[in-house]
Design a protein around this motif. Structure first.
Motif, PDB file in Angstrom:
ATOM      1  N   GLY A 174       0.832  -1.198   0.000  1.00  0.00           N
ATOM      2  CA  GLY A 174       0.000   0.000   0.000  1.00  0.00           C
ATOM      3  C   GLY A 174       0.863   1.243   0.000  1.00  0.00           C
ATOM      4  N   ARG A 175       0.353   2.290  -0.614  1.00  0.00           N
ATOM      5  CA  ARG A 175       1.108   3.543  -0.651  1.00  0.00           C
ATOM      6  C   ARG A 175       0.876   4.311   0.655  1.00  0.00           C
ATOM      7  N   GLN A 176       1.964   4.564   1.366  1.00  0.00           N
ATOM      8  CA  GLN A 176       1.913   5.338   2.606  1.00  0.00           C
ATOM      9  C   GLN A 176       2.527   6.711   2.341  1.00  0.00           C
ATOM     10  N   ALA A 177       2.492   7.559   3.373  1.00  0.00           N
ATOM     11  CA  ALA A 177       3.042   8.908   3.217  1.00  0.00           C
ATOM     12  C   ALA A 177       4.519   8.859   2.835  1.00  0.00           C
ATOM     13  N   GLY A 219       6.034   6.296   1.235  1.00  0.00           N
ATOM     14  CA  GLY A 219       6.319   5.358   0.144  1.00  0.00           C
ATOM     15  C   GLY A 219       5.491   4.094   0.265  1.00  0.00           C
ATOM     16  N   TRP A 220       5.794   3.149  -0.602  1.00  0.00           N
ATOM     17  CA  TRP A 220       5.028   1.908  -0.638  1.00  0.00           C
ATOM     18  C   TRP A 220       5.531   0.954   0.434  1.00  0.00           C
ATOM     19  N   ARG A 221       4.596   0.312   1.136  1.00  0.00           N
ATOM     20  CA  ARG A 221       4.961  -0.625   2.194  1.00  0.00           C
ATOM     21  C   ARG A 221       4.295  -1.978   1.946  1.00  0.00           C
ATOM     22  N   LEU A 222       5.083  -3.026   2.131  1.00  0.00           N
ATOM     23  CA  LEU A 222       4.591  -4.383   1.918  1.00  0.00           C
ATOM     24  C   LEU A 222       4.037  -4.931   3.227  1.00  0.00           C
ATOM     25  N   ASP A 223       2.825  -5.478   3.180  1.00  0.00           N
ATOM     26  CA  ASP A 223       2.178  -6.040   4.363  1.00  0.00           C
ATOM     27  C   ASP A 223       2.323  -7.558   4.382  1.00  0.00           C
ATOM     28  N   PRO A 224       2.118  -8.178   5.565  1.00  0.00           N
ATOM     29  CA  PRO A 224       2.176  -9.643   5.646  1.00  0.00           C
ATOM     30  C   PRO A 224       1.114 -10.274   4.746  1.00  0.00           C
ATOM     31  N   PRO A 225       1.359 -11.522   4.321  1.00  0.00           N
ATOM     32  CA  PRO A 225       0.491 -12.118   3.306  1.00  0.00           C
ATOM     33  C   PRO A 225      -0.782 -12.753   3.863  1.00  0.00           C
ATOM     34  N   ALA A 226      -1.757 -12.884   2.975  1.00  0.00           N
ATOM     35  CA  ALA A 226      -2.882 -13.799   3.190  1.00  0.00           C
ATOM     36  C   ALA A 226      -2.526 -15.120   2.520  1.00  0.00           C
ATOM     37  N   PHE A 227      -3.165 -16.186   2.944  1.00  0.00           N
ATOM     38  CA  PHE A 227      -2.958 -17.533   2.376  1.00  0.00           C
ATOM     39  C   PHE A 227      -1.480 -17.934   2.425  1.00  0.00           C
ATOM     40  N   LEU A 228      -0.825 -17.637   3.535  1.00  0.00           N
ATOM     41  CA  LEU A 228       0.603 -17.934   3.657  1.00  0.00           C
ATOM     42  C   LEU A 228       0.858 -19.421   3.415  1.00  0.00           C
ATOM     43  N   GLY A 229       1.774 -19.688   2.521  1.00  0.00           N
ATOM     44  CA  GLY A 229       2.139 -21.067   2.201  1.00  0.00           C
ATOM     45  C   GLY A 229       1.393 -21.621   1.004  1.00  0.00           C
ATOM     46  N   ASP A 230       0.361 -20.911   0.552  1.00  0.00           N
ATOM     47  CA  ASP A 230      -0.455 -21.423  -0.559  1.00  0.00           C
ATOM     48  C   ASP A 230      -0.102 -20.733  -1.870  1.00  0.00           C
ATOM     49  N   ASN A 231      -0.379 -21.474  -2.928  1.00  0.00           N
ATOM     50  CA  ASN A 231      -0.031 -21.074  -4.279  1.00  0.00           C
ATOM     51  C   ASN A 231      -1.157 -20.189  -4.840  1.00  0.00           C
ATOM     52  N   VAL A 232      -0.881 -18.920  -5.070  1.00  0.00           N
ATOM     53  CA  VAL A 232      -1.910 -17.988  -5.549  1.00  0.00           C
ATOM     54  C   VAL A 232      -1.649 -17.717  -7.032  1.00  0.00           C
ATOM     55  N   SER A 233      -2.557 -18.146  -7.880  1.00  0.00           N
ATOM     56  CA  SER A 233      -2.301 -18.057  -9.324  1.00  0.00           C
ATOM     57  C   SER A 233      -2.838 -16.778  -9.950  1.00  0.00           C
ATOM     58  N   ALA A 234      -3.817 -16.135  -9.341  1.00  0.00           N
ATOM     59  CA  ALA A 234      -4.383 -14.911  -9.914  1.00  0.00           C
ATOM     60  C   ALA A 234      -5.051 -14.101  -8.815  1.00  0.00           C
ATOM     61  N   VAL A 235      -5.096 -12.794  -9.015  1.00  0.00           N
ATOM     62  CA  VAL A 235      -5.734 -11.902  -8.039  1.00  0.00           C
ATOM     63  C   VAL A 235      -6.383 -10.754  -8.778  1.00  0.00           C
ATOM     64  N   MET A 236      -7.499 -10.264  -8.242  1.00  0.00           N
ATOM     65  CA  MET A 236      -8.183  -9.129  -8.861  1.00  0.00           C
ATOM     66  C   MET A 236      -9.090  -8.457  -7.840  1.00  0.00           C
ATOM     67  N   ARG A 237      -9.105  -7.132  -7.881  1.00  0.00           N
ATOM     68  CA  ARG A 237     -10.126  -6.389  -7.149  1.00  0.00           C
ATOM     69  C   ARG A 237     -11.148  -5.916  -8.168  1.00  0.00           C
ATOM     70  N   HIS A 238     -12.417  -6.244  -7.920  1.00  0.00           N
ATOM     71  CA  HIS A 238     -13.449  -5.869  -8.886  1.00  0.00           C
ATOM     72  C   HIS A 238     -13.744  -4.373  -8.761  1.00  0.00           C
ATOM     73  N   PRO A 239     -13.612  -3.645  -9.866  1.00  0.00           N
ATOM     74  CA  PRO A 239     -13.763  -2.191  -9.771  1.00  0.00           C
ATOM     75  C   PRO A 239     -15.191  -1.740  -9.469  1.00  0.00           C
ATOM     76  N   VAL A 240     -16.183  -2.563  -9.738  1.00  0.00           N
ATOM     77  CA  VAL A 240     -17.569  -2.169  -9.459  1.00  0.00           C
ATOM     78  C   VAL A 240     -17.954  -2.511  -8.024  1.00  0.00           C
ATOM     79  N   SER A 241     -17.730  -3.765  -7.636  1.00  0.00           N
ATOM     80  CA  SER A 241     -18.158  -4.203  -6.302  1.00  0.00           C
ATOM     81  C   SER A 241     -17.124  -3.928  -5.223  1.00  0.00           C
ATOM     82  N   GLY A 242     -15.865  -3.784  -5.604  1.00  0.00           N
ATOM     83  CA  GLY A 242     -14.797  -3.641  -4.623  1.00  0.00           C
ATOM     84  C   GLY A 242     -14.349  -4.953  -4.019  1.00  0.00           C
ATOM     85  N   ALA A 243     -14.973  -6.067  -4.414  1.00  0.00           N
ATOM     86  CA  ALA A 243     -14.587  -7.370  -3.861  1.00  0.00           C
ATOM     87  C   ALA A 243     -13.227  -7.790  -4.392  1.00  0.00           C
ATOM     88  N   LEU A 244     -12.459  -8.443  -3.510  1.00  0.00           N
ATOM     89  CA  LEU A 244     -11.173  -9.017  -3.906  1.00  0.00           C
ATOM     90  C   LEU A 244     -11.372 -10.491  -4.225  1.00  0.00           C
TER      91      LEU A 244
END
Lengths: 373, 90
Positions: free
Chosen positions: A18-21, A23-48
């Protein structure tokens, strides 16, 4: 609250920057240890949405309606059972292509007029649509049942897959997809019928009589200029191409220094002549030229390229950037890039210089900025 | 009535406590378990009901023979069914 966020899908979890005052900062992961093949935030609903590949346990989809604070499992696309008397689909390499979901390779929102519409591109080549935010999925059977599908075959993977889905910014039912290896397909009626397009693309590694067959082309990534939708750019297994008629005809761009092999391509939404590529040594090596990670940018429609290396590792760097691991934020113009070696870099000057967000992530499959439109 | 057990590896991803369920075949018993935990189905079998490639099911210590249809019989009382996966990856 600052909305500028970058999602990073990796071999071992879903990271967010996320962009902070300061600069950009990396946060701890979700699904730690799992293989994530694709990601998207829906621009209409806001759902991830996060697509997971659990290997033994199959492919899964997760959705978050609270920006990643909590996740819920949702149904995955399912392939129909083949008819009892159906011949197995055996590709030209002699491989039997399964009738079951192997990977969710890309997720794309529908046109903003289509609400929570989602598209999913999968391996072994099925295109799926959801009109309820992912609660249910429908296979686009018109494409799956096209006889020429039998000519598709796997590229880097064992089976063919859909990796690029482009919805026309002005026409909701106008969809162009790209397949490795199955060329480019266009639908003008929201997926009811499909046409194979892509004249001029050449697969020089095939016998001469097959080389220009649009249905067997190994498109690595397809991109379109949102402000000038007829202009498309394409990173092919054998070179960089440009189209000025929405993908019907293509012209190979040559020469390209330090090379025209690679996987991703990104286009400036307001300047059709500006596009970014990541050069690698073809094709059995797949490493940066001279061991130096670089980004190539053209500002003149491919007449020339400038190679940018400031802030990127090398020499003696061997990062490979996969096709979904280069993205430009629509809302702010920052560019992010992730590598198989776990490098994550960000540029806020159109790719001229790069800052390192991490050099130690798991292998990066995809980077994606949140977009509000 | 059979008791179906799942591995800790699977419990990390989806709700699957050891569960008692009726059924004359493995498919019938599992269908009754999946009715209670709908998302569990996709972790064990594919969309056509076939056992996933790297999964194995034991009925009273014997690996099932019918991996496509899971038609192996389940003795009427006191059967123990274990659902497990290969241990591999990286």
């Amino acid at each position: 609250m600052n909305q500028d966020k970058l999602r990073i899908a990796t071999r071992k979890g879903l990271f967010t920057a996320g962009r902070q005052a300061d600069g950009w900062r990396l946060d701890p992961p979700a699904f730690l240890g799992d293989n994530v093949s694709a990601v998207m935030r829906h621009p209409v609903s806001g759902a991830l949405y996060a697509a997971l590949d659990h290997g033994h346990f199959g492919v899964k989809l997760q959705r978050s309606r609270d920006d990643g604070a909590t996740w819920e499992e949702i149904p995955v696309p399912a392939y129909p059972s083949p008819a009892e008397d159906a011949e197995p689909w055996v590709d030209i390499m002699g491989r039997t292509i399964p009738d079951s979901l192997q990977l969710i390779w890309c997720l794309e929102p529908g046109h903003p007029d289509q609400g929570e519409r989602l598209w999913a591109g999968t391996v072994p080549g099925g295109l799926f649509r959801s009109d309820d935010g992912g609660d249910s999925w429908q296979l686009v059977e018109s494409l799956w049942n096209d006889p020429s599908r039998k000519k598709w075959f796997g590229g880097g993977m064992d089976y063919p897959g859909i990796h690029s889905i482009l919805v026309h910014p002005d026409r909701p039912g106008d969809i162009t997809i790209a397949i490795s290896c199955g060329g480019i397909w266009h639908s003008a009626d929201d997926g009811a019928t499909w046409e194979s397009i892509g004249q001029g693309l050449e697969a020089p590694y095939t016998p001469p009589e097959h080389a220009f067959d649009p249905v067997i082309q190994d498109v690595h990534r397809l991109a379109r200029c949102l402000g000038e939708p007829d202009r498309m750019w394409l990173q092919h297994h054998a070179g960089i191409y440009r189209s000025d008629d929405a993908g019907r005809n293509w012209r190979r761009i040559q020469p390209v220094s330090p090379g025209d092999f690679g996987f991703p391509v990104v286009v400036d939404p307001s300047n059709a002549n500006r596009a970014w590529f990541v050069p690698e040594i073809k094709d059995e090596h797949r490493i940066p030229p001279d061991g130096q990670v670089a980004v190539n940018r053209t500002d003149d429609g491919g007449a020339s390229f400038t190679t940018y290396r400031e802030g990127l590792p090398g020499p003696l760097a061997y990062d490979l950037v996969f096709r979904h691991a280069l993205d430009r934020g629509r809302d702010h113009g920052a560019i992010a890039m992730g590598s198989t070696t776990g490098g994550l870099w960000l540029s806020e000057d159109d790719g001229a210089s790069w800052q390192t967000l991490s050099a130690h992530l798991p292998p990066v499959y995809a980077v994606r900025f949140d977009s509000t439109h | 009535m059979a008791t179906v057990h799942f591995t800790a590896n699977l419990r990390r991803h989806v709700q699957c406590p050891s569960t008692e369920a009726p059924g004359a075949t493995v498919a019938e018993v599992l269908d009754n378990v999946f009715a209670q935990f709908p998302f569990l189905r996709g972790y064990v079998v594919d969309e056509h009901g076939a056992l996933r490639k790297h999964m194995v099911i034991f009925v009273n210590g014997i690996a099932v023979a019918d991996r496509r249809g899971l038609g192996d019989p389940v003795p009427e009382s006191g059967s123990e069914i274990f659902v497990m996966q290969a241990l591999s990856g990286g």
